[in-house]
Design an enzyme around this catalytic site. Structure first.
Site, short mmCIF file in Angstrom:
data_model
loop_
_atom_site.label_atom_id
_atom_site.label_comp_id
_atom_site.label_asym_id
_atom_site.label_seq_id
_atom_site.Cartn_x
_atom_site.Cartn_y
_atom_site.Cartn_z
N LYS A 184 63.67 -50.01 13.21
CA LYS A 184 64.83 -49.20 12.81
C LYS A 184 66.03 -49.47 13.71
O LYS A 184 67.15 -49.68 13.24
CB LYS A 184 64.44 -47.71 12.88
CG LYS A 184 65.58 -46.76 12.66
CD LYS A 184 66.04 -46.77 11.23
CE LYS A 184 67.34 -46.00 11.07
NZ LYS A 184 67.81 -46.03 9.70
N CYS B 291 74.62 -43.34 12.36
CA CYS B 291 73.51 -44.27 12.61
C CYS B 291 73.95 -45.48 13.42
O CYS B 291 73.52 -45.66 14.56
CB CYS B 291 72.94 -44.75 11.28
SG CYS B 291 72.48 -43.39 10.23
N1 SAJ Z 1 81.29 -51.26 8.67
C1 SAJ Z 1 82.18 -52.25 9.07
N2 SAJ Z 1 81.95 -53.53 8.65
C2 SAJ Z 1 80.88 -53.84 7.86
C3 SAJ Z 1 79.99 -52.83 7.46
C4 SAJ Z 1 80.22 -51.53 7.89
O1 SAJ Z 1 83.16 -52.00 9.79
O2 SAJ Z 1 80.75 -55.03 7.52
C5 SAJ Z 1 81.50 -49.88 9.14
C6 SAJ Z 1 81.78 -48.91 8.00
O3 SAJ Z 1 83.16 -48.89 7.67
C7 SAJ Z 1 81.28 -47.61 8.58
C8 SAJ Z 1 80.11 -48.05 9.46
O4 SAJ Z 1 80.30 -49.42 9.70
O5 SAJ Z 1 82.26 -47.02 9.40
C9 SAJ Z 1 78.71 -47.83 8.89
O6 SAJ Z 1 78.68 -48.08 7.50
P1 SAJ Z 1 77.43 -48.74 6.71
O7 SAJ Z 1 77.72 -48.59 5.27
O8 SAJ Z 1 77.18 -50.11 7.17
O9 SAJ Z 1 76.17 -47.91 7.19
P2 SAJ Z 1 75.70 -46.35 7.09
O10 SAJ Z 1 75.89 -45.75 8.44
O11 SAJ Z 1 76.28 -45.65 5.93
O12 SAJ Z 1 74.14 -46.53 6.79
C10 SAJ Z 1 73.39 -47.33 7.67
C11 SAJ Z 1 72.56 -48.31 6.87
N3 SAJ Z 1 71.98 -49.28 7.77
C12 SAJ Z 1 72.16 -50.61 7.62
O13 SAJ Z 1 72.85 -51.08 6.77
C13 SAJ Z 1 71.43 -51.47 8.60
C14 SAJ Z 1 71.45 -47.59 6.13
O14 SAJ Z 1 70.58 -48.52 5.48
C15 SAJ Z 1 70.62 -46.76 7.15
O15 SAJ Z 1 69.63 -46.01 6.48
C16 SAJ Z 1 71.55 -45.78 7.82
O16 SAJ Z 1 72.57 -46.53 8.50
C17 SAJ Z 1 70.72 -44.99 8.82
O17 SAJ Z 1 70.36 -43.84 8.52
O18 SAJ Z 1 70.36 -45.56 9.86
#
Ligand code: SAJ
Length: 424
Positions: A204, A258
Site C-alpha cells: 500500500k 493518501c
Molecule cells: N496528482 C498530480 N499529478 C498526477 C496525479 C495526481 O499532481 O499525475 C495530484 C492530484 O491533483 C491530487 C493528488 O495528486 O492532488 C492525488 O490524486 P490521485 O487522483 O492521484 O489520488 P487519490 O488521492 O485520489 O487516490 C489515491 C489512489 N492511489 C494511487 O493512484 C496509487 C487510490 O488508488 C488510493 O486508493 C488512494 O490514493 C488511497 O486511499 O490511498
C-alpha cells in the site's frame, strides 16, 4: 439475528465497504465514534459524497442488513477501517487503530477473522495488533485470524473499484491470509493475492509513494520547462509514447488524504534509507509556494477556480488550493474562491462565478473540474479588472481564453513566470 461482519470506522472506506457487503447479502454492523455519523447513517443517509453511495446505504439500512452504533457487536469478520492521520511532526497517528483494536477485543470468539484496512506503517499487524490479541489470550493463526488488506479505491469510483480492483491480503500466518481472502472473495471480482502482513502493508505504501515520487519528478520537469521555454505538456505527451515511460502530470501540489501522507510513514520509520522519498515530499509540498511566486507582484485580487484537491470531487483534504489561498492572503492579496462542487467548504467561498470574478486581477485555475472547461471566457472578460489567467494544470483551452482577450500563463511553459524563460 447474528451479525456476519462488523466494520469499525464509517469513513470513505468503511462505509462503502460495509454497505457493499450488506447489499451482497451479509448482515453488517458499522461502528463509529462520531455520534453525528451514527445518527446520519442510522437514518439511511450519508455524511460523505461518493457517487451511488447514498442509494446503496439507504437500501442497506432500510432492509435491516446494515446497522450502526458506537460499539462493536459479535461477528465473524471484523474490519478496521479507521483513519491513520499524520501528526504535526509527520508521524503516523495510530491512536484510532489502537482504540478500535481495544474495542473489539471483548466481542471476539474462536475462529473470528480480524482485518486491518487502514493505511499503516509496516509491521503494524505483527507488532501492534498481534500482541494486543495475544494479551487477550488469542493465538493468531490458531484460535483467531489476523490479516492486512489495503484498499486501493479511487475517490469518485469507490463502489465499482471495491468490486473490480485486485486485492492483496497479507496474513500474520498463511492460514490468516487464507481466512481473510475467503471473506473478500465473496465480494471482490478482481484477483486476490496472498502474502504476509508486513509485505501487504508495504504494498500500500509503495503504491502511493510511487505516485508521489513520480508527481515530484513531473513538477521538477515542469520547472525546468518553464526556465528553458519548453512545454512540459508536450514533453510529457511525447515522452510517454516511449513504451516504458509514464511521466505523471505536473500541478500545484499533491492533495488528498493518501498520496501526500503515506510516504511519510516510510520516512518516519527509515529516515536514513529514504532520501528520495523525503525529497519528493518536499518538492510536492513546495509546489503551492512555487505557484504563488509566479503571481505577478501587481496583482491585488485573485480568483481561485477550485478548492477540491483534485478534479470532479468535493473533497478538500490537504488541497493545494487551500495552501495557495493562505499564501496569497499572507502576501497581502485579496482571495476569492469558486468551487461549486464543494458543499461544505472549510474556508469562505463565493456563491457564484460572477461574484468571484467581479473586479479580479487574476483567474488562477487550481482544480481541474470539468465544469470549469465550460466557462465562457467572453462573459468572464466583461467582469474581470484584468484579463489574466494562470492555469496550474494545463487544463483550460488557452486559445479560447486568448481569443477573449486573456493573457494565458500555463504552468510548465515559458509563459508561467512573468520574466519568461531564462536559459542558463
Ligand atoms: N496528482 C498530480 N499529478 C498526477 C496525479 C495526481 O499532481 O499525475 C495530484 C492530484 O491533483 C491530487 C493528488 O495528486 O492532488 C492525488 O490524486 P490521485 O487522483 O492521484 O489520488 P487519490 O488521492 O485520489 O487516490 C489515491 C489512489 N492511489 C494511487 O493512484 C496509487 C487510490 O488508488 C488510493 O486508493 C488512494 O490514493 C488511497 O486511499 O490511498
Amino acid at each position: 439475528m447474528s451479525t456476519d461482519i462488523c466494520v469499525l470506522g464509517m469513513g470513505y472506506i468503511g462505509l462503502p465497504t460495509a454497505a457493499m457487503f450488506a447489499a451482497n447479502g451479509f448482515r453488517v454492523h458499522g461502528v463509529d465514534v462520531n455520534p453525528e455519523v451514527v445518527a446520519t447513517v442510522g437514518r439511511g443517509d450519508i455524511h460523505i459524497e461518493e457517487p451511488g453511495l447514498k442509494t446503496l446505504v439507504r437500501g442497506a439500512v432500510t432492509s435491516g442488513m446494515l446497522t450502526i452504533s458506537d460499539q462493536p457487536v459479535q461477528a465473524e469478520l471484523f474490519i478496521i477501517a479507521v483513519p491513520t492521520p499524520l501528526t504535526a511532526d509527520k508521524r503516523a497517528d495510530m491512536e484510532a487503530v489502537d482504540a478500535a483494536t481495544r474495542s473489539l477485543l471483548p466481542w471476539l470468539k474462536r475462529g473470528n477473522t480480524v482485518v486491518l484496512e487502514s493505511t499503516s506503517p509496516p509491521g503494524t499487524c505483527r507488532k501492534r495488533i498481534q500482541p494486543a490479541l495475544e494479551a487477550a489470550g488469542w493465538v493468531p493463526g490458531e484460535t483467531i485470524y489476523l490479516a492486512y488488506c489495503p484498499e486501493r479505491v479511487l475517490p469518485g469510483r469507490i463502489l465499482s473499484e471495491l468490486i473490480t480492483n485486485d486485492r492483496v491480503v497479507g496474513g500474520v500466518t498463511p492460514e490468516c491470509a487464507r481466512s481473510a481472502a475467503r471473506w473478500y472473495g465473496k465480494l471482490v471480482e478482481g484477483e486476490i493475492f496472498l502474502t504476509d502482513a508486513t509485505t501487504a502493508e508495504l504494498v500500500k505504501l509503495a503504491e502511493n509513494t510511487y505516485r508521489d515520487v513520480n508527481i515530484a519528478l513531473a513538477n521538477e520537469l515542469a520547472a525546468v520547462c518553464e526556465r528553458c521555454g519548453a512545454n512540459f505538456w508536450e514533453v510529457q505527451r511525447l515522452a510517454n509514447r516511449h513504451p516504458r515511460v509514464n511521466i505523471h502530470r505536473a500541478g500545484p501540489g499533491v492533495g488528498g488524504h493518501c498520496i501526500s501522507v503515506d510516504p511519510w510513514f516510510l520516512v518516519e520509520m527509515f529516515p536514513d534509507h529514504t532520501p528520495l522519498i523525503r525529497a519528493a515530499r518536499n518538492v510536492n509540498d513546495g509546489a503551492p509556494a512555487r505557484v504563488v511566486s509566479a503571481v505577478p507582484a501587481d496583482v491585488e485580487t485573485v480568483t481561485l477556480l477550485g478548492l477540491a484537491f483534485k478534479g470532479n470531487v468535493d473533497d478538500c483534504r490537504e488541497s493545494p488550493a487551500l495552501t495557495i489561498a493562505s499564501l496569497l492572503e499572507a502576501s497581502g492579496r485579496q482571495v476569492r474562491i469558486f468551487d461549486p462542487l464543494v458543499k461544505r467548504p472549510p474556508v469562505p467561498t463565493a456563491g457564484t462565478l460572477e461574484a468571484a470574478v467581479q473586479g479580479s486581477d487574476l483567474l488562477l485555475l487550481t482544480t481541474p473540474h470539468d465544469l470549469f472547461a465550460e466557462i465562457d471566457p467572453g462573459s468572464v472578460a466583461l467582469l474581470a479588472r484584468r484579463r489574466l489567467l494562470m492555469d496550474t494544470h494545463g487544463f483550460l483551452d488557452a486559445e479560447r481564453w486568448r481569443a477573449a482577450g486573456f493573457e494565458v500563463r500555463q504552468l510548465g511553459t515559458g509563459s508561467f513566470f512573468e520574466a519568461g524563460p531564462a536559459p542558463g
